[in-house]
Design a protein around this motif. Sequence first.
Motif, short mmCIF file in Angstrom:
data_model
loop_
_atom_site.label_atom_id
_atom_site.label_comp_id
_atom_site.label_asym_id
_atom_site.label_seq_id
_atom_site.Cartn_x
_atom_site.Cartn_y
_atom_site.Cartn_z
N ARG A 104 -31.14 -56.85 12.86
CA ARG A 104 -31.89 -56.16 13.92
C ARG A 104 -32.47 -54.85 13.42
N ASP A 105 -31.68 -54.09 12.65
CA ASP A 105 -32.18 -52.82 12.14
C ASP A 105 -33.36 -53.01 11.20
N ALA A 106 -33.27 -54.03 10.34
CA ALA A 106 -34.37 -54.29 9.42
C ALA A 106 -35.62 -54.75 10.16
N VAL A 107 -35.43 -55.55 11.22
CA VAL A 107 -36.57 -56.02 12.00
C VAL A 107 -37.25 -54.88 12.72
N LEU A 108 -36.44 -53.98 13.27
CA LEU A 108 -36.99 -52.85 14.01
C LEU A 108 -37.50 -51.74 13.11
N GLY A 109 -37.29 -51.90 11.80
CA GLY A 109 -37.77 -50.90 10.86
C GLY A 109 -36.99 -49.61 10.89
N GLU A 110 -35.72 -49.69 11.31
CA GLU A 110 -34.89 -48.50 11.43
C GLU A 110 -34.14 -48.17 10.16
N ARG A 111 -34.40 -48.93 9.08
CA ARG A 111 -33.75 -48.65 7.82
C ARG A 111 -34.66 -49.10 6.69
N LEU A 112 -34.34 -48.67 5.48
CA LEU A 112 -35.11 -49.07 4.32
C LEU A 112 -34.86 -50.54 4.01
N PRO A 113 -35.68 -51.18 3.17
CA PRO A 113 -35.35 -52.54 2.74
C PRO A 113 -33.91 -52.64 2.30
N LEU A 114 -33.25 -53.70 2.70
CA LEU A 114 -31.80 -53.79 2.58
C LEU A 114 -31.28 -53.56 1.17
N MET A 115 -31.99 -54.04 0.16
CA MET A 115 -31.49 -53.94 -1.20
C MET A 115 -31.96 -52.68 -1.90
N ALA A 116 -32.70 -51.85 -1.21
CA ALA A 116 -33.27 -50.68 -1.87
C ALA A 116 -32.32 -49.49 -1.90
N TYR A 117 -31.28 -49.56 -1.10
CA TYR A 117 -30.46 -48.37 -0.98
C TYR A 117 -28.97 -48.66 -1.14
N SER A 118 -28.60 -49.90 -1.26
CA SER A 118 -27.17 -50.23 -1.24
C SER A 118 -26.86 -51.34 -2.20
N ASN A 119 -25.66 -51.30 -2.74
CA ASN A 119 -25.21 -52.38 -3.61
C ASN A 119 -24.50 -53.49 -2.85
N ARG A 120 -24.54 -53.42 -1.55
CA ARG A 120 -23.90 -54.45 -0.74
C ARG A 120 -24.93 -55.48 -0.34
N ALA A 121 -24.62 -56.72 -0.62
CA ALA A 121 -25.55 -57.80 -0.31
C ALA A 121 -25.63 -58.03 1.19
N PHE A 122 -26.73 -58.63 1.60
CA PHE A 122 -26.91 -58.94 3.02
C PHE A 122 -25.80 -59.84 3.53
N PHE A 123 -25.40 -60.82 2.71
CA PHE A 123 -24.38 -61.76 3.16
C PHE A 123 -23.07 -61.03 3.46
N GLU A 124 -22.74 -60.08 2.57
CA GLU A 124 -21.50 -59.34 2.80
C GLU A 124 -21.61 -58.46 4.02
N GLN A 125 -22.78 -57.81 4.20
CA GLN A 125 -22.96 -56.98 5.37
C GLN A 125 -22.88 -57.81 6.64
N SER A 126 -23.44 -59.00 6.60
CA SER A 126 -23.44 -59.85 7.79
C SER A 126 -22.02 -60.22 8.20
N LEU A 127 -21.17 -60.45 7.22
CA LEU A 127 -19.79 -60.85 7.53
C LEU A 127 -18.94 -59.66 7.93
N ASN A 128 -19.31 -58.47 7.49
CA ASN A 128 -18.52 -57.28 7.81
C ASN A 128 -18.98 -56.58 9.07
N GLU A 129 -20.18 -56.89 9.57
CA GLU A 129 -20.70 -56.21 10.74
C GLU A 129 -20.77 -57.20 11.90
N PRO A 130 -19.83 -57.12 12.83
CA PRO A 130 -19.74 -58.12 13.88
C PRO A 130 -20.77 -58.00 14.97
N SER A 131 -21.41 -56.88 15.13
CA SER A 131 -22.35 -56.74 16.23
C SER A 131 -23.39 -55.70 15.91
#
Length: 353
Positions: free
Chosen positions: A326-353
Amino acid sequence: MKSSGGLSDEEEKITALSWIYVSTLSLSLIGSCSVVVVSIIKRRYLNEQVKPLLQLALADFLASLVLMCTAIINLPYEMWPLSEKLCNNGLPLSLAFYCVSFLLVIVYACESALAFQGWREKAEQESFEIQLSRRRRRFCLVYVIAWLVPIIGYLVYINTFRVMEATLVPANKSAHMPDTTHVSRGSSARFCGSCILFLHLTKDSCTTVDSFHAEFIHVFTLSIVLIVIISCTVVYCRLQSCYRHYENTSMLTMSQRHPGGIWSSARYMILVIIFCWTPALVLICLSFAQSQSKHLFPLYVIQALSVSLQGFLNSIVYAWRRRNFRDAVLGERLPLMAYSNRAFFEQSLNEPS
């Protein structure tokens, strides 16, 4: 028995089931289409998650679209000249796209495991960008296989069905087949010519139903759904075990920890398959013992509601429920891989809502 509108009880049930499919499949079309459109428009922000989410949503969209078309065939009171051919081709095609969706769900689970384990085990040896590049090349072939295998299986099924039909149907009757439906033991033409998923049992009384191919479809669906549920459960349970190991060895920072662990999010991905396909599996198992469908109408209604919602529920669980999506869609953050070493898959599993 005729109703007040002149329709028999079987015709009313077929029409009701068709409208249930059309209405609930509309939700799946909207949900999966929204993920497809957003993934294409916002691909710069979504980055690596575009490939799995776009393909999963596309498979669900195509499955829902084809299944809706087969349901619409049942709505006219009189059978269309080509309705039988469209049904024989349409229902297996929808199951082929559902099979693609199942395989992509397994691929997503495997990518989640590799993204979570690989970054921690190799972070000191090589950069995350190199790992990501290698994983993309490796899974590119997996995505191709996930699409090709069900489609090739569908083409083989259709060709064998046509060969068997041409062998069994006499030449002097073939010209009349598009316009007529042969029935036996009191079955109505509307019932035998209807296009409802898993409607015709293995011991069906309709002579136009190929019992061999019907049984094959039942066994195949039962097998593939159980394989997906077992595979995803094993992968996510092993991933949860790894998470607890890293947590106990203090390899996770406070921002990477979650009270419920990975399983709190992964369970919804498995529950979607269980919820959507358990009624169908029960119906398939009963089909080997039952010889009449009229006693199973409530189960057909539940199956129509549950199977048709898969695309809608997947769009919520894999996309809109994820905060990083949702944050990436709304443009509320930088491209996911541009600022963090955490993969999207890991973030998805660690962020429940």
